[in-house]
Write a protein that holds these residues in place. Structure first.
Motif, PDB file in Angstrom:
ATOM      1  N   TRP A 181      -7.818   1.532 -12.051  1.00  0.00           N
ATOM      2  CA  TRP A 181      -6.890   1.267 -10.959  1.00  0.00           C
ATOM      3  C   TRP A 181      -7.590   0.422  -9.902  1.00  0.00           C
ATOM      4  CZ3 TRP A 181      -1.949   2.264 -11.807  1.00  0.00           C
ATOM      5  CH2 TRP A 181      -1.641   3.169 -12.824  1.00  0.00           C
TER       6      TRP A 181
ATOM      7  N   CYS B  11       2.603  -1.088 -10.469  1.00  0.00           N
ATOM      8  CA  CYS B  11       2.499   0.112  -9.633  1.00  0.00           C
ATOM      9  C   CYS B  11       3.005   1.337 -10.375  1.00  0.00           C
ATOM     10  CB  CYS B  11       3.295  -0.065  -8.335  1.00  0.00           C
ATOM     11  SG  CYS B  11       3.010   1.275  -7.147  1.00  0.00           S
TER      12      CYS B  11
ATOM     13  N   ALA C  49       6.106   3.312  -3.784  1.00  0.00           N
ATOM     14  CA  ALA C  49       5.728   2.735  -5.078  1.00  0.00           C
ATOM     15  C   ALA C  49       6.710   1.641  -5.490  1.00  0.00           C
ATOM     16  CB  ALA C  49       5.658   3.828  -6.142  1.00  0.00           C
TER      17      ALA C  49
ATOM     18  N   VAL D  94      -1.881  -0.618  -9.058  1.00  0.00           N
ATOM     19  CA  VAL D  94      -1.839   0.212  -7.854  1.00  0.00           C
ATOM     20  C   VAL D  94      -1.283   1.586  -8.212  1.00  0.00           C
ATOM     21  CG1 VAL D  94      -0.973   0.413  -5.490  1.00  0.00           C
ATOM     22  CG2 VAL D  94      -1.424  -1.860  -6.473  1.00  0.00           C
TER      23      VAL D  94
ATOM     24  N   ILE E 265       6.087  -1.538  -3.480  1.00  0.00           N
ATOM     25  CA  ILE E 265       4.881  -2.225  -3.949  1.00  0.00           C
ATOM     26  C   ILE E 265       5.183  -2.993  -5.236  1.00  0.00           C
ATOM     27  CG2 ILE E 265       2.557  -1.848  -4.884  1.00  0.00           C
ATOM     28  CD1 ILE E 265       2.368   0.565  -2.925  1.00  0.00           C
TER      29      ILE E 265
END
Length: 405
Positions: free
Chosen positions: A304, A216, A206, A195, A209
């Motif tokens: 990604w 991430c 971020a 991600v 996540i």
């Protein structure tokens, strides 16, 4: 592309100006508060006596004290900046200033404003990008000092208990959408999903996540954001370790003294408290420079699985390039999850180019680039809002999940 000597000189000069802005905060802020004192003493003696009885003079002393608290925090941010003073070899390789891969003491680093370029991902109410080059008496432009003050409010949004409401309005629905996009992936397998969070700001989205197990990477360009996020992510050792007073710089729309002077403690979570095996990194540099090359040797092409943009796409000078880059670095079936308004940062900026589309045009552009937009909704959100102010701005933010065809 390698940096030229001129590029390096400009970057070093910009870096020095940003560090100076943090260090000049005290003198600049005390000067602004002293202006209020001068105005007070220009009043007739009878008016001064009335204002002193209702607490105005005491408030000015309290603001002086709060400025010194902020100064201690801001000085700590720029006390150790070596990681940012080392130039990467090329413009399309950003500096990694936060890296956590099962590390007991992760180092988190990100660069979003690099500020070799003047664009910031903060949203200023009542207008787009701040263009200020006028120098104050302390050698820092009012535009740069405004970014320091804005950084204090950004910290509240991302790393304090008070900012939880804004994060739940913005970050929670985005994270829910991310999890929904990968229903067959168990929490133990999320590290296989990569991600990217462009315009990651101070890094909380971020971080959250990564804490859920996803691999991430946040990307940031603003040096104001980068220096601060590096400090919080890499040099914070305990909950609520730092104290700041983010709302003392304006006396407008203040219902009572406590709303102006209240202290905020950060962080509300410990940045090093990531699960074993967490893969979290922050990369400093321009999003298009690092991820956007059309050349076959671009290591990010198709790599990604998801891109998360929160209050980001309106920072584009050319929105076509942003969307084309999203599409290029996702594989077929990859997802782009967006939430935010369209406060075009470069509108009316003078010499800088700016393409400003309405919402329907942005969605039509996404379809033209090769996305299928799903799960559209409007979410009312605020951005660095002072919850105790008499004034507040609400964005009717657009959210969607777009799938690469």
């Amino acid at each position: 592309m390698p940096f030229t000597d001129q590029d390096i000189e400009e970057e070093e000069a910009h870096f020095a100006s940003v560090v100076a802005a943090f260090r000049n905060y005290t003198a600049h802020s005390i000067s602004a508060n002293n202006k209020r004192r001068k105005d007070f003493f220009r009043l007739p003696k009878g008016d001064q006596d009335i204002l002193e009885r209702i607490g105005y003079k005491a408030r000015l002393r309290s603001v002086d004290n709060a400025i010194m608290v902020n100064s201690k925090f801001l000085d700590a941010i720029v006390a150790n900046t070596e990681i940012f003073s080392q130039q990467p070899e090329t413009a399309n390789h950003g500096r990694t200033y936060v890296q956590s891969e099962s590390s007991p003491s992760p180092s988190h680093f990100h660069d979003h404003d690099g500020d070799g370029h003047p664009h910031s991902h903060s949203h200023n109410h009542g207008g787009g990008h701040t263009h200020g080059h006028d120098s104050s008496d302390h050698g820092t432009s009012e535009g740069d000092m405004d970014k320091v003050r804005s950084t204090l409010k950004q910290i509240v949004r991302d790393w304090s208990e008070e900012g939880k409401g804004e994060r739940e309005a913005c970050y929670t629905p985005m994270i829910d959408a991310l999890i929904k996009c990968f229903p067959s992936i168990s929490p133990d397998e999320r590290d296989t999903i990569r991600v990217l969070v462009p315009g990651a700001g101070l890094g909380r989205l971020a971080y959250d996540i990564a804490k859920l197990g996803f691999t991430c990477q946040g990307n940031e360009f603003s040096l104001f954001m980068l220096l601060t996020s590096s400090f919080i992510l890499n040099r914070t050792e305990s909950l609520n370790q730092h104290v700041l007073h983010p709302y003392i710089h304006s006396f407008s729309n203040v219902p009572e003294a406590s709303a102006l002077l209240r202290e905020i403690t950060i962080p509300d979570v410990l940045p090093s408290d990531l699960p074993a095996g967490a893969n979290f990194s922050m990369v400093a540099g321009d999003f298009e420079d690092i991820y956007g090359s059309p050349n076959e040797d671009n290591e990010h092409i198709g790599q990604w699985d998801a891109i998360m943009t929160c209050f980001f796409i309106d920072t584009a000078k050319n929105i076509v390039n942003y969307l084309r880059t999203f599409h290029r670095i996702l594989p077929p079936g990859g997802v782009w999850i967006n939430l935010g308004p369209l406060l075009w940062h470069w509108e009316n900026s003078g010499t800088d180019p700016s393409i400003e589309l309405d919402l329907e045009q942005v969605k039509a552009l996404a379809e033209e680039i090769g996305f299928e937009i799903r799960d559209e909704k409007t979410i009312d959100t605020t951005y660095t809002n002072n919850i105790q102010s008499m004034l507040g701005y609400t964005y009717h933010s657009a959210m969607w999940t777009a799938v690469k065809k």
